[in-house]
Every structure is written in C-alpha cells, then in structure tokens.
Design a protein around this motif. Structure first.
Motif, PDB file in Angstrom:
ATOM      1  N   ALA A 177      28.605  13.211  -1.832  1.00 61.95           N
ATOM      2  CA  ALA A 177      29.720  13.414  -2.758  1.00 61.95           C
ATOM      3  C   ALA A 177      30.871  14.174  -2.127  1.00 61.95           C
ATOM      4  CB  ALA A 177      29.229  14.145  -4.006  1.00 61.95           C
ATOM      5  N   THR A 178      30.589  15.010  -1.137  1.00 62.35           N
ATOM      6  CA  THR A 178      31.631  15.818  -0.505  1.00 62.35           C
ATOM      7  C   THR A 178      32.001  15.305   0.886  1.00 62.35           C
ATOM      8  OG1 THR A 178      29.949  17.374   0.326  1.00 62.35           O
ATOM      9  CG2 THR A 178      30.983  17.887  -1.799  1.00 62.35           C
ATOM     10  N   GLY A 179      31.513  14.130   1.244  1.00 63.33           N
ATOM     11  CA  GLY A 179      31.830  13.565   2.555  1.00 63.33           C
ATOM     12  C   GLY A 179      31.072  14.211   3.699  1.00 63.33           C
ATOM     13  N   GLY A 180      29.977  14.890   3.392  1.00 62.40           N
ATOM     14  CA  GLY A 180      29.260  15.641   4.408  1.00 62.40           C
ATOM     15  C   GLY A 180      28.088  14.902   5.032  1.00 62.40           C
ATOM     16  N   GLU A 181      28.196  13.581   5.137  1.00 61.93           N
ATOM     17  CA  GLU A 181      27.089  12.814   5.721  1.00 61.93           C
ATOM     18  C   GLU A 181      26.749  13.257   7.139  1.00 61.93           C
ATOM     19  OE1 GLU A 181      29.335   9.989   2.886  1.00 61.93           O
ATOM     20  OE2 GLU A 181      29.819  11.531   4.372  1.00 61.93           O
ATOM     21  N   ASN A 182      27.721  13.840   7.830  1.00 63.56           N
ATOM     22  CA  ASN A 182      27.507  14.306   9.200  1.00 63.56           C
ATOM     23  C   ASN A 182      27.136  15.783   9.247  1.00 63.56           C
ATOM     24  OD1 ASN A 182      27.340  13.913  11.957  1.00 63.56           O
ATOM     25  ND2 ASN A 182      29.514  14.205  12.327  1.00 63.56           N
ATOM     26  N   ASP A 183      26.773  16.350   8.106  1.00 64.85           N
ATOM     27  CA  ASP A 183      26.446  17.775   8.027  1.00 64.85           C
ATOM     28  C   ASP A 183      25.053  18.016   7.472  1.00 64.85           C
ATOM     29  OD1 ASP A 183      28.949  19.677   8.650  1.00 64.85           O
ATOM     30  OD2 ASP A 183      29.656  17.775   7.859  1.00 64.85           O
ATOM     31  N   SER A 184      24.157  17.070   7.694  1.00 68.13           N
ATOM     32  CA  SER A 184      22.761  17.261   7.326  1.00 68.13           C
ATOM     33  C   SER A 184      22.180  18.411   8.143  1.00 68.13           C
ATOM     34  CB  SER A 184      21.965  15.985   7.609  1.00 68.13           C
ATOM     35  OG  SER A 184      21.919  15.736   9.011  1.00 68.13           O
ATOM     36  N   ILE A 185      21.020  18.894   7.739  1.00 74.30           N
ATOM     37  CA  ILE A 185      20.422  20.014   8.468  1.00 74.30           C
ATOM     38  C   ILE A 185      20.055  19.606   9.893  1.00 74.30           C
ATOM     39  CG2 ILE A 185      19.644  21.274   6.441  1.00 74.30           C
ATOM     40  CD1 ILE A 185      16.881  20.062   6.804  1.00 74.30           C
ATOM     41  N   SER A 186      19.717  18.337  10.111  1.00 74.68           N
ATOM     42  CA  SER A 186      19.401  17.892  11.473  1.00 74.68           C
ATOM     43  C   SER A 186      20.657  17.815  12.334  1.00 74.68           C
ATOM     44  CB  SER A 186      18.690  16.542  11.448  1.00 74.68           C
ATOM     45  OG  SER A 186      17.394  16.666  10.894  1.00 74.68           O
ATOM     46  N   ARG A 187      21.764  17.365  11.760  1.00 79.63           N
ATOM     47  CA  ARG A 187      23.015  17.322  12.531  1.00 79.63           C
ATOM     48  C   ARG A 187      23.498  18.742  12.851  1.00 79.63           C
ATOM     49  NH1 ARG A 187      25.462  12.062  11.348  1.00 79.63           N
ATOM     50  NH2 ARG A 187      23.748  10.651  11.959  1.00 79.63           N
ATOM     51  N   GLN A 188      23.304  19.676  11.925  1.00 76.80           N
ATOM     52  CA  GLN A 188      23.675  21.064  12.210  1.00 76.80           C
ATOM     53  C   GLN A 188      22.814  21.622  13.340  1.00 76.80           C
ATOM     54  OE1 GLN A 188      26.348  21.911  10.980  1.00 76.80           O
ATOM     55  NE2 GLN A 188      26.528  21.764   8.762  1.00 76.80           N
ATOM     56  N   LEU A 189      21.524  21.306  13.306  1.00 71.82           N
ATOM     57  CA  LEU A 189      20.640  21.749  14.376  1.00 71.82           C
ATOM     58  C   LEU A 189      21.056  21.133  15.708  1.00 71.82           C
ATOM     59  CD1 LEU A 189      18.058  23.270  15.251  1.00 71.82           C
ATOM     60  CD2 LEU A 189      16.766  21.193  14.647  1.00 71.82           C
ATOM     61  N   ALA A 190      21.427  19.857  15.684  1.00 69.31           N
ATOM     62  CA  ALA A 190      21.841  19.181  16.921  1.00 69.31           C
ATOM     63  C   ALA A 190      23.093  19.825  17.518  1.00 69.31           C
ATOM     64  CB  ALA A 190      22.078  17.705  16.653  1.00 69.31           C
ATOM     65  N   ARG A 191      24.034  20.229  16.692  1.00 69.22           N
ATOM     66  CA  ARG A 191      25.235  20.906  17.204  1.00 69.22           C
ATOM     67  C   ARG A 191      24.843  22.189  17.938  1.00 69.22           C
ATOM     68  NH1 ARG A 191      27.260  19.207  11.897  1.00 69.22           N
ATOM     69  NH2 ARG A 191      28.690  17.473  12.284  1.00 69.22           N
ATOM     70  N   HIS A 192      23.913  22.913  17.355  1.00 71.70           N
ATOM     71  CA  HIS A 192      23.465  24.159  17.989  1.00 71.70           C
ATOM     72  C   HIS A 192      22.770  23.870  19.325  1.00 71.70           C
ATOM     73  CE1 HIS A 192      22.080  28.410  17.824  1.00 71.70           C
ATOM     74  NE2 HIS A 192      21.088  27.925  18.559  1.00 71.70           N
ATOM     75  N   VAL A 193      21.891  22.871  19.335  1.00 75.23           N
ATOM     76  CA  VAL A 193      21.162  22.532  20.565  1.00 75.23           C
ATOM     77  C   VAL A 193      22.132  22.096  21.659  1.00 75.23           C
ATOM     78  CG1 VAL A 193      19.508  20.918  21.582  1.00 75.23           C
ATOM     79  CG2 VAL A 193      19.041  21.943  19.347  1.00 75.23           C
ATOM     80  N   LYS A 194      23.106  21.284  21.301  1.00 72.78           N
ATOM     81  CA  LYS A 194      24.092  20.830  22.285  1.00 72.78           C
ATOM     82  C   LYS A 194      24.861  22.016  22.861  1.00 72.78           C
ATOM     83  CE  LYS A 194      28.256  17.960  22.797  1.00 72.78           C
ATOM     84  NZ  LYS A 194      27.826  17.245  24.026  1.00 72.78           N
ATOM     85  N   GLU A 195      25.345  22.901  22.000  1.00 77.31           N
ATOM     86  CA  GLU A 195      26.130  24.044  22.470  1.00 77.31           C
ATOM     87  C   GLU A 195      25.311  24.943  23.391  1.00 77.31           C
ATOM     88  OE1 GLU A 195      28.542  27.957  20.737  1.00 77.31           O
ATOM     89  OE2 GLU A 195      27.703  26.479  19.338  1.00 77.31           O
ATOM     90  N   GLN A 196      24.101  25.278  22.974  1.00 75.89           N
ATOM     91  CA  GLN A 196      23.295  26.201  23.769  1.00 75.89           C
ATOM     92  C   GLN A 196      22.747  25.523  25.023  1.00 75.89           C
ATOM     93  OE1 GLN A 196      23.182  29.441  23.047  1.00 75.89           O
ATOM     94  NE2 GLN A 196      24.499  29.010  21.294  1.00 75.89           N
ATOM     95  N   GLY A 197      22.337  24.280  24.906  1.00 74.21           N
ATOM     96  CA  GLY A 197      21.819  23.571  26.071  1.00 74.21           C
ATOM     97  C   GLY A 197      22.852  23.429  27.165  1.00 74.21           C
ATOM     98  N   GLU A 198      24.056  23.052  26.789  1.00 73.85           N
ATOM     99  CA  GLU A 198      25.115  22.883  27.785  1.00 73.85           C
ATOM    100  C   GLU A 198      25.623  24.219  28.313  1.00 73.85           C
ATOM    101  OE1 GLU A 198      26.713  18.564  26.113  1.00 73.85           O
ATOM    102  OE2 GLU A 198      28.005  20.334  25.918  1.00 73.85           O
ATOM    103  N   ARG A 199      25.477  25.280  27.534  1.00 68.28           N
ATOM    104  CA  ARG A 199      25.894  26.606  28.003  1.00 68.28           C
ATOM    105  C   ARG A 199      24.985  27.094  29.126  1.00 68.28           C
ATOM    106  NH1 ARG A 199      26.506  31.204  23.603  1.00 68.28           N
ATOM    107  NH2 ARG A 199      28.412  30.003  23.256  1.00 68.28           N
ATOM    108  N   TYR A 200      23.695  26.880  28.978  1.00 67.99           N
ATOM    109  CA  TYR A 200      22.741  27.450  29.927  1.00 67.99           C
ATOM    110  C   TYR A 200      22.312  26.487  31.029  1.00 67.99           C
ATOM    111  CZ  TYR A 200      22.295  31.578  26.969  1.00 67.99           C
ATOM    112  OH  TYR A 200      22.562  32.735  26.264  1.00 67.99           O
ATOM    113  N   VAL A 201      22.522  25.199  30.858  1.00 70.59           N
ATOM    114  CA  VAL A 201      22.173  24.214  31.898  1.00 70.59           C
ATOM    115  C   VAL A 201      23.482  23.560  32.332  1.00 70.59           C
ATOM    116  CG1 VAL A 201      20.692  22.278  32.532  1.00 70.59           C
ATOM    117  CG2 VAL A 201      19.962  23.872  30.734  1.00 70.59           C
ATOM    118  N   LYS A 202      24.121  24.153  33.295  1.00 76.00           N
ATOM    119  CA  LYS A 202      25.452  23.737  33.709  1.00 76.00           C
ATOM    120  C   LYS A 202      25.430  22.327  34.313  1.00 76.00           C
ATOM    121  CE  LYS A 202      27.642  27.452  32.506  1.00 76.00           C
ATOM    122  NZ  LYS A 202      28.559  27.396  31.339  1.00 76.00           N
ATOM    123  N   GLY A 203      26.469  21.563  33.985  1.00 78.37           N
ATOM    124  CA  GLY A 203      26.615  20.223  34.526  1.00 78.37           C
ATOM    125  C   GLY A 203      25.692  19.198  33.896  1.00 78.37           C
TER     126      GLY A 203
END
Length: 454
Positions: A257-283
C-alpha cells in the motif's frame, strides 16, 4: 542538509541550550577492530581441507550409509560435529545434533533420520542474547538421479563449499564475544526437499525464537562460468521482496500500500550485508539480486522465509551445470561431476569473509528499531517518524536513512540522537525512509521501514 526537529520525553531538554545544536554521532564509518581480525583469520587453506574431507566420504546422499566410519552421510555428520567440537574447545561454542524422522515422500523412499549439525555461540548481552543470526550450508550431496543413495556424489561445490565456509566461520568466530547469539548449521536433506532447514525453521517458529536474520551459503565454490569466464570479484545475494502467497499478511499489505515492496525485512537485511561485506572485504562486490532465489529455484533459506524470518542466499556469480548434479564421467573429453578440482577455495574464502563481516556486525549492533511509523494525520511536506526505544543499554541514538524511490540502497543518513521521534524536511511522497539504532561504538542496526501512523 535536511532540516530536523527532535522530540522525546526523556531527552526533551537535551539540546535546549542551543536550538541549532546537532547531537554528537558515533563514528559509523570506521572499521571495528574485532571484525577486521575475524575477516583476516578466515583461511582458504582450512576451507580447502574441510572440502576435501567432505568429498572423501564419496557420497553424502541423505539416504546413504549411516554406519560406516569412512563413507556416507553418517560418517560425514559425525566428522562435522567432532571438528566443530575440536575447534570450539575452550570457547562458549555449543555443538549438538538436531534430528527428526522424515516420512516417505517424493524424494524419500523410506523413513529417514535427518540430522543437522548445530553449533551455537551464545550472545553475552542480556538485552540481545535472545536475538539469533543463523548461517547454514547443506552437507548432503547428490548426482544425476536424486534417489541414487549409493553412487558417488562428491558434492565439492554443492555444497561442501558452503558447509566448509560455515565450519570456518564457527571455528574463527567462537573465539570472540558478541552481544547477540550466532547459530552455525550444517543442514541435511536440502537436495531431498529442504528437509533439515525446514525442520529447524519450523521448530524455531513454534518456540517463538527471535531469528533476526538467516544466510544460506549454497554453491559458493567456483569463480569459473561454463564458458570459461572467471569472475572472482563478486557474489550473488538473493533477497525476497513481497512473498508469493495467496493471501497477504497485514505487514505485507502495508508494504504494498505504501510502495515499499523493496523494503521487506529480507531486503533490509541484504542492504546491511552488502554495506558491511563490501566495507570489510575490499574489491569484492555483494551483488544483491532482487529475487528470493534463482529463477523458479530454491534453497535452505526458503523455509525461513515461509516462517516469516528475514533470510538470504549466497551463490557464486555463474553456475557451471556440468559440475552440478552430475554423475562422474568424461564425454568427448569433457569432465562431468562436482569435483574438488573445479573449486576455487580463494573465492570461497572471500565469500566466507563477507559472511563473517556481516554476521559480526549484526551480532555486535543493536536490534532493528521496533514500532517504526511515519505520521500521516496531517497534509504536510515534512516527514515525522516515531519509534520505540531499543532495549540495549549501549544504544547511543538513532539514524534516519533515506533514498529515492528508484534507488536500491540508502543514499543519505542523519543521526538524530537518543530520541523516539524526529521530523525531517523531506516528503514521504518522494523518498523511502528507514530508522536504524546506533550503539556507542558505532555499530548500526538493520533499518526498519515505517508503517503509516494515522
């Protein structure tokens, strides 16, 4: 910079001396020394040894021999348990079997004991120890005929690679302390219908366990595609949006209803994993794929999704199907089969490092804020968000994050202090928002998407 106004009962006068003073934010960009150490300790050599040992059992088919000490799934699971007990000695790591009897079904020809090997590292913070993060790889294997319980099925990539990564994670991370609890699992019967993971996830829901996130590592052993291309600089991370169910839950209904199809709990978790994974594993890139899995396929994260948990799948960028679910053979000079010679352990170690960084950052950080809502009772261009205070004693405050409606990841963030309400001069019509909790060391939680507050 967007204008912010902040209110909260306990800290209403915090910034009274200066109406323009901004709260002091912890440094959320610096590397955490503990996570750096863990990532460095992940060893390709040990991962290689684990994979080779798993392959040596000849087959790990779910219905293979359980009595032999050298072949079959029974020998494999006993070795996994003994190895985890060995490397966890002197730590808080708790290793056990989780078993149940699977009845006859499409891929089970006789009642069969399904055994997961579970290593639990209890959290040390009272407010966080009941929050769980689960990481799995499946240790069973198969060849062309999914019912062939005696033919050789080395399963080096599918999924000794994922199992070895999970074992390495458990052995390295057991030496450290985390606020939340980590669960490392080698699960069984993935190839027969996700039975091991399904049993654990169902039991977790029945026990009302707080599984705040789950990763499965399945086919993470090869950097070479079927056409010979080598891509050892990225991993696919599959993340579900809106689940394909006949009826929507109220939570999903509000997302849609709010257009948040890309804001499920799994997508939120994936954003966190991407940010932290790329921060600590360079390149190394974490390529978030906005599907629950490969096209019309599945894995051990799916039973967790079905139970309402946030769950993700790691898989190599390009699968080579001649080395997956194949009888061992050579045809016209081409070798078929899931053999150790086709595994790139340096690549597998990189994926394990991403897992380690993500798991450690999650288990050190506060939980995602609860009760996050955006006020909708007035027609205004500002956006006011409210949330419940986190229970962790080391929370320093909260961040509001935002992105354009067409963006996949967060594009901006503002620390708003240790408050439970804040207003930002950006329209909820034009942006997606989230709220994160931040502790005093700069560890940041997964973001929570706001529901409408009418």
């Amino acid at each position: 910079m967007p204008r912010l106004s902040i209110t909260a009962g306990l800290v209403a006068g915090l910034f009274a001396a200066s109406s323009h003073a901004a709260p002091t934010a912890p440094d959320v960009t610096r590397h955490q020394a503990q996570i750096d150490k863990i990532v460095v300790e992940i060893s390709p050599k040990r991962i290689d040894a684990y994979i080779r040992k798993l392959v040596s059992f000849e087959t790990r088919h779910t219905m293979s021999d359980t009595t032999s000490d050298t072949t079959g799934i029974g020998a494999a699971r006993r070795w996994i348990r003994s190895e985890l007990e060995r490397c966890g000695a002197g730590t808080s790591l708790q290793v056990s079997f989780d078993s149940h009897i699977a009845p006859v079904s499409a891929r089970i020809s006789r009642p069969t004991e399904i055994v997961n090997v579970v290593a639990t590292l209890p959290g040390t913070q009272d407010a966080s120890k009941d929050r769980l993060y689960v990481v799995t790889g499946h240790y069973d294997s198969r060849n062309t005929d999914v019912m062939d319980a005696s033919g050789k099925a080395p399963g080096a990539n599918d999924d000794a690679s994922g199992t070895a990564a999970v074992m390495e994670l458990a052995c390295v991370m057991a030496k450290y302390k985390f606020d939340a609890t980590l669960v490392f699992m080698a699960v069984a019967a993935e190839e027969q219908g996700l039975l091991g993971a399904g049993h654990w996830a169902k039991t977790a829901r029945e026990k009302n366990l707080n599984v705040a996130g789950m990763f499965t590592n399945d086919i993470i052993g090869s950097s070479r595609a079927d056409d010979g291309r080598v891509d050892n600089k990225q991993v696919r991370l599959f993340a579900q949006g809106v689940p394909a169910t006949k009826e929507m839950s109220e939570t999903v209904r509000q997302l849609v209803a709010t257009g948040g199809e890309n804001d499920s709990i799994s997508r939120q978790l994936a954003r966190h994993v991407k940010e932290q994974g790329e921060r600590y594993v360079k390149g190394f890139k974490v390529n978030v794929i906005q599907r629950h899995d490969r096209y019309l396929r599945g894995g051990d994260h799916m039973p967790f999704l079905e139970q309402g948990y946030a769950a993700l799948r790691f898989t190599e960028p390009n699968e080579d199907f001649s080395h997956q679910h194949q009888n061992l053979r050579t045809e016209n000079g081409k070798v078929y089969g899931d053999l150790i010679e086709f595994v790139d352990v340096d690549y597998t170690a990189k994926v394990a490092k991403v897992n380690a960084a993500a798991l450690a950052s999650l288990a050190l950080a506060p939980s995602a804020p609860q009760g996050v809502k955006v006020r909708t009772d007035k027609l205004v261009n500002d956006s006011t968000l409210v949330w419940q205070a986190n229970p962790e004693p080391d929370v320093a405050g909260y961040r509001i994050v935002w992105r354009d409606t067409t963006a996949a990841g967060w594009q901006g963030a503002k620390f708003v202090g240790n408050v439970t309400e804040a207003t930002i001069n950006m329209s909820k019509d034009n942006y997606f928002f989230g709220v994160q909790a931040v502790d005093k060391d700069g560890n940041v939680s997964v973001a929570s998407y706001p529901a409408p507050l009418r």
